[in-house]
Design a protein around this motif. Structure first.
Motif, PDB file in Angstrom:
ATOM      1  N   THR A  16       0.826  -1.207   0.000  1.00 38.98           N
ATOM      2  CA  THR A  16       0.000   0.000   0.000  1.00 38.98           C
ATOM      3  C   THR A  16       0.861   1.257   0.000  1.00 38.98           C
ATOM      4  N   MET A  17       1.850   1.301   0.896  1.00 43.43           N
ATOM      5  CA  MET A  17       2.657   2.525   1.017  1.00 43.43           C
ATOM      6  C   MET A  17       3.544   2.729  -0.206  1.00 43.43           C
ATOM      7  N   SER A  18       4.078   1.643  -0.759  1.00 50.79           N
ATOM      8  CA  SER A  18       4.922   1.789  -1.945  1.00 50.79           C
ATOM      9  C   SER A  18       4.081   2.281  -3.126  1.00 50.79           C
ATOM     10  N   ALA A  19       2.849   1.766  -3.235  1.00 43.63           N
ATOM     11  CA  ALA A  19       1.962   2.207  -4.321  1.00 43.63           C
ATOM     12  C   ALA A  19       1.614   3.680  -4.136  1.00 43.63           C
ATOM     13  N   LEU A  20       1.336   4.059  -2.893  1.00 47.90           N
ATOM     14  CA  LEU A  20       0.991   5.454  -2.593  1.00 47.90           C
ATOM     15  C   LEU A  20       2.188   6.368  -2.896  1.00 47.90           C
ATOM     16  N   ALA A  21       3.384   5.892  -2.529  1.00 49.45           N
ATOM     17  CA  ALA A  21       4.606   6.676  -2.784  1.00 49.45           C
ATOM     18  C   ALA A  21       4.769   6.884  -4.291  1.00 49.45           C
ATOM     19  N   ALA A  22       4.542   5.827  -5.070  1.00 53.56           N
ATOM     20  CA  ALA A  22       4.688   5.930  -6.528  1.00 53.56           C
ATOM     21  C   ALA A  22       3.645   6.898  -7.092  1.00 53.56           C
ATOM     22  N   GLU A  23       2.403   6.762  -6.600  1.00 52.16           N
ATOM     23  CA  GLU A  23       1.318   7.612  -7.109  1.00 52.16           C
ATOM     24  C   GLU A  23       1.597   9.091  -6.857  1.00 52.16           C
ATOM     25  N   HIS A  24       2.205   9.392  -5.691  1.00 50.13           N
ATOM     26  CA  HIS A  24       2.423  10.800  -5.334  1.00 50.13           C
ATOM     27  C   HIS A  24       3.859  11.255  -5.575  1.00 50.13           C
ATOM     28  N   GLY A  25       4.645  10.409  -6.230  1.00 54.13           N
ATOM     29  CA  GLY A  25       6.042  10.772  -6.516  1.00 54.13           C
ATOM     30  C   GLY A  25       6.830  11.029  -5.232  1.00 54.13           C
ATOM     31  N   ALA A  26       6.498  10.311  -4.160  1.00 50.33           N
ATOM     32  CA  ALA A  26       7.147  10.546  -2.856  1.00 50.33           C
ATOM     33  C   ALA A  26       8.487   9.813  -2.763  1.00 50.33           C
ATOM     34  N   LEU A  27       9.375  10.304  -1.900  1.00 51.83           N
ATOM     35  CA  LEU A  27      10.612   9.585  -1.589  1.00 51.83           C
ATOM     36  C   LEU A  27      10.181   8.366  -0.789  1.00 51.83           C
ATOM     37  N   ASN A  28      10.592   7.177  -1.249  1.00 49.56           N
ATOM     38  CA  ASN A  28      10.061   5.961  -0.629  1.00 49.56           C
ATOM     39  C   ASN A  28      11.019   5.388   0.415  1.00 49.56           C
ATOM     40  N   LEU A  29      10.793   5.784   1.677  1.00 51.22           N
ATOM     41  CA  LEU A  29      11.578   5.221   2.779  1.00 51.22           C
ATOM     42  C   LEU A  29      10.712   4.220   3.552  1.00 51.22           C
ATOM     43  N   SER A  30       9.731   3.656   2.852  1.00 51.72           N
ATOM     44  CA  SER A  30       8.807   2.741   3.538  1.00 51.72           C
ATOM     45  C   SER A  30       9.319   1.307   3.475  1.00 51.72           C
ATOM     46  N   GLN A  31       9.217   0.682   2.305  1.00 54.63           N
ATOM     47  CA  GLN A  31       9.562  -0.742   2.215  1.00 54.63           C
ATOM     48  C   GLN A  31      11.065  -0.942   2.409  1.00 54.63           C
TER      49      GLN A  31
END
Ligand SMILES: Cc1ncc(COP(=O)(O)O)c(C=O)c1O
Length: 379
Positions: A16-31
């Motif tokens: 969920t968080m990685s998909a959300l990060a991709a959708e919003h162009g966010a820096l992905n420090l989740s997974q």
């Protein structure tokens, strides 16, 4: 209507968080995976073994060269002997090793002690085997284990205890005293252990990894599960392993044999060759300590609170000085509005305990870490 064996399981927060990060162009420090390349030498070796014809089924227990290297490394680092023929098994990631160890051990109504917050693969495996999880809650900020509480939770039905050091998601590590206390509790009982030690080489500030195999009482009862994915920045290769005494390995292999049978051949040869140079793993703690410090320096002036991670590639931070919002909502909000994705710690507790704490993965290039820190510091 299909009757689910895991009715409560949905999409994981990581997806969920990685998909959300991709959708919003966010820096992905989740997974928890590195966004930088593996060592070119390791990649060269993989290509070489592939090109040279090492592409058919590996032996069920794993390529001999890799088992030998693991046996040597374990002896050298932890003083523990594992026979590479009968006590070392190569698996498709630590995930498979953990599943096979649970399946080999747990029968219907057996109790399994699980410390929370916990990595998410343990519970579905316990449930599928008909086991009953017995939770022990650990709390922010230090997540220490109360061994008297553990003692009170052990019953005649306890079959397995799952331990994880260095720990995901908290970044805490076991002390020698933890091992001694555990040994006192399980000596003379039919209780087995899984040591999830996938972050064994990612440990900081001069701390030592206390593997379960360093304690002779624990070693005899333990399935030690490791992963090359974490150590060498190759999570996508999915090569892991299980070290266990012969009697336990025999049962472990019965499951592994019909779960995957064997795993990716050229990668096993490449890793065996790469392990011959011990600098390749002895350099890992300093490499990740620097990354942790780049991230911590970049949020030092922020309103987030933290205790530096002791191990793993995760840093927990508390945002209680910023807002009262629950952690899942806050993690989603940060991803959508300021473009930094993290994982809320509550998802690692079965009762979704909200302590206003987020987990950031610092296995990222410096630019990403600094940029994320800059944004977080502006909040
Ligand atoms: C604590 C822990 N155990 C096991 C695993 C799984 O390792 P692998 O990718 O080798 O299956 C992970 C991966 O995130 C982990 O964090």
């Amino acid at each position: 209507m299909f009757k689910s064996k895991l009715p409560n399981l949905g999409t994981t927060i990581f997806t969920t968080m990685s998909a959300l990060a991709a959708e919003h162009g966010a820096l992905n420090l989740s997974q928890g995976f590195p966004n930088f390349a593996a060592n070119p030498e390791l990649l060269r070796l993989l290509g070489m073994y592939g090109a040279n014809g090492f592409n058919q089924y590996a032996p069920m227990i794993g390529v001999k060269e890799l088992r030998d290297q693991l046996s040597l490394k374990t002896k050298k680092l932890y003083g523990a002997s594992y026979d590479s023929e009968t006590e070392v098994t190569i698996t498709s990631g630590a995930t498979e090793a953990i599943f096979a160890a649970i399946a080999a051990t747990v029968s219907t109504r057996d109790e399994v002690i699980v410390f929370e917050p916990s990595y998410d693969s343990y519970l579905p495996a316990i449930e599928l085997c008909g086991g009953v999880p017995v939770y022990i809650t650990l709390y922010y900020p230090d997540f220490v284990i109360d061994w008297d509480l553990v003692k009170s939770k052990i019953s005649d039905k306890t079959k397995l205890i799952i331990l994880n050091t260095p720990h995901n998601p908290t970044g805490s590590v076991f002390s020698k005293n933890d091992l001694n206390k555990l040994a006192e509790l399980i000596e003379d009982r039919d209780i087995y252990l899984i040591g999830d030690e996938v972050y064994e080489h990612i440990i900081f500030d001069g701390l030592i990894h206390h593997s379960l195999c360093t304690n002779s009482v624990l070693k005899e009862k333990s399935f030690i599960c490791g992963s090359f994915g974490k150590t060498f920045h190759i999570t996508g290769w999915k090569i892991g392993y299980c070290l266990a005494p012969k009697e336990l390995s025999v049962e472990f292999r019965k499951i592994h044999q019909y779960l995957t049978f064997s795993t990716f051949t050229p990668a096993q040869y490449a890793l065996a060759k790469y392990l011959e140079n011990e600098d390749n793993y002895l350099s890992i703690p300093a490499f990740y300590q620097r990354k942790r410090d780049v991230f911590l320096d970049s949020i030092a002036g922020s309103r987030f609170e933290f205790i530096p991670s002791q191990g793993s590639f995760f840093q927990n931070v508390s945002y209680r000085n910023i807002t009262d919002t629950n952690d899942t909502e806050y993690a989603i909000r940060l991803t959508k509005t300021v473009g930094v994705a993290s994982i809320p710690i509550s998802v690692f507790y079965h009762q979704k305990l909200d302590q206003k704490v987020l987990r950031f993965c610092f296995a990222k290039d410096d630019q990403t870490l600094k940029k994320a820190g800059e944004i977080l510091s502006s909040l």
